[in-house]
Scaffold this motif. Structure first.
Motif, PDB file in Angstrom:
ATOM      1  N   ALA A 136      63.727  45.002  44.420  1.00  0.00           N
ATOM      2  CA  ALA A 136      65.157  44.269  44.154  1.00  0.00           C
ATOM      3  C   ALA A 136      65.561  43.923  42.815  1.00  0.00           C
ATOM      4  CB  ALA A 136      65.101  42.989  45.275  1.00  0.00           C
ATOM      5  N   CYS A 137      64.605  43.395  42.278  1.00  0.00           N
ATOM      6  CA  CYS A 137      64.911  43.150  40.646  1.00  0.00           C
ATOM      7  C   CYS A 137      65.376  44.448  40.068  1.00  0.00           C
ATOM      8  CB  CYS A 137      63.790  42.454  40.104  1.00  0.00           C
ATOM      9  SG  CYS A 137      63.590  40.778  40.513  1.00  0.00           S
ATOM     10  N   ALA A 138      64.593  45.550  40.344  1.00  0.00           N
ATOM     11  CA  ALA A 138      64.808  46.720  39.567  1.00  0.00           C
ATOM     12  C   ALA A 138      66.210  47.285  40.015  1.00  0.00           C
ATOM     13  CB  ALA A 138      63.794  47.710  40.023  1.00  0.00           C
ATOM     14  N   VAL A 139      66.516  47.348  41.123  1.00  0.00           N
ATOM     15  CA  VAL A 139      67.968  47.684  41.772  1.00  0.00           C
ATOM     16  C   VAL A 139      69.006  46.863  40.890  1.00  0.00           C
ATOM     17  CG1 VAL A 139      69.399  47.678  43.620  1.00  0.00           C
ATOM     18  CG2 VAL A 139      66.991  48.625  43.600  1.00  0.00           C
ATOM     19  N   PHE A 140      68.749  45.552  40.998  1.00  0.00           N
ATOM     20  CA  PHE A 140      69.799  44.590  40.348  1.00  0.00           C
ATOM     21  C   PHE A 140      69.873  44.690  38.743  1.00  0.00           C
ATOM     22  CE2 PHE A 140      70.493  40.475  38.583  1.00  0.00           C
ATOM     23  CZ  PHE A 140      71.906  40.240  39.180  1.00  0.00           C
ATOM     24  N   VAL A 141      68.781  44.716  38.259  1.00  0.00           N
ATOM     25  CA  VAL A 141      68.894  45.057  36.657  1.00  0.00           C
ATOM     26  C   VAL A 141      69.237  46.176  36.432  1.00  0.00           C
ATOM     27  CG1 VAL A 141      67.541  45.298  34.680  1.00  0.00           C
ATOM     28  CG2 VAL A 141      67.045  43.433  35.957  1.00  0.00           C
ATOM     29  N   ASN A 183      73.366  49.634  34.095  1.00  0.00           N
ATOM     30  CA  ASN A 183      74.245  51.037  34.103  1.00  0.00           C
ATOM     31  C   ASN A 183      75.487  51.091  34.599  1.00  0.00           C
ATOM     32  OD1 ASN A 183      71.759  52.510  33.287  1.00  0.00           O
ATOM     33  ND2 ASN A 183      71.038  52.583  35.384  1.00  0.00           N
ATOM     34  N   THR A 184      75.757  50.190  35.774  1.00  0.00           N
ATOM     35  CA  THR A 184      77.216  50.262  36.286  1.00  0.00           C
ATOM     36  C   THR A 184      78.094  49.197  35.792  1.00  0.00           C
ATOM     37  OG1 THR A 184      76.038  50.996  38.360  1.00  0.00           O
ATOM     38  CG2 THR A 184      78.329  50.204  38.430  1.00  0.00           C
ATOM     39  N   TRP A 185      77.714  47.994  35.732  1.00  0.00           N
ATOM     40  CA  TRP A 185      78.609  46.815  35.532  1.00  0.00           C
ATOM     41  C   TRP A 185      78.763  47.001  33.863  1.00  0.00           C
ATOM     42  CZ3 TRP A 185      77.295  41.639  38.177  1.00  0.00           C
ATOM     43  CH2 TRP A 185      77.221  41.778  39.577  1.00  0.00           C
ATOM     44  N   ALA A 186      77.843  47.360  33.092  1.00  0.00           N
ATOM     45  CA  ALA A 186      78.171  47.215  31.607  1.00  0.00           C
ATOM     46  C   ALA A 186      79.350  48.229  31.322  1.00  0.00           C
ATOM     47  CB  ALA A 186      76.716  47.497  31.091  1.00  0.00           C
TER      48      ALA A 186
END
Length: 113
Positions: A38-43, A48-51
């Motif tokens: 879950a941490c890997a997906v969140f980070v 990648n997306t939000w930035a």
């Protein structure tokens, strides 16, 4: 502000009161209790997306947050290998956590964007 994932009807309105100071987000609180997957997906979603979606790549505050977020997932990452050199820039490769066996994305986190 209107946010959308691209599909029709998937948008949402976001309202931020500009007259109130917003507290900083604690990356350790965000990742506390999450599994390593879950941490890997969140980070990776944040980096990648939000930035890109919110044009945060050149924000020093976002870069500092991203570095703290990475530390919150893995305080002591494994050995990082230098895989490329471009002028004065070095590209290092390491795993996000000990459960990762494959690299599926690459992210450059830098004050330069």
């Amino acid at each position: 502000m209107r946010l959308s994932a691209g599909a029709v009807g998937s948008g949402a309105d976001l309202h931020v009161k500009e007259d109130q100071e917003q507290a900083d987000v604690d990356p350790y609180a965000l990742t506390a209790g999450l599994t390593q997957n879950a941490c890997a997906v969140f980070v990776t979603t944040i980096l990648n997306t939000w930035a890109g979606m919110f044009r945060l790549g050149r924000s020093r505050r976002f870069v500092a947050f991203a570095m703290d977020l990475l530390r919150s997932v893995n305080e002591k990452p494994g050995v990082a290998d230098c895989v490329a050199t471009i002028g004065d820039i070095r590209l290092f490769e390491t795993f996000l956590n000990g459960d990762c066996a494959d690299i599926s994305s690459a992210v450059l986190v830098s004050d330069l964007g």
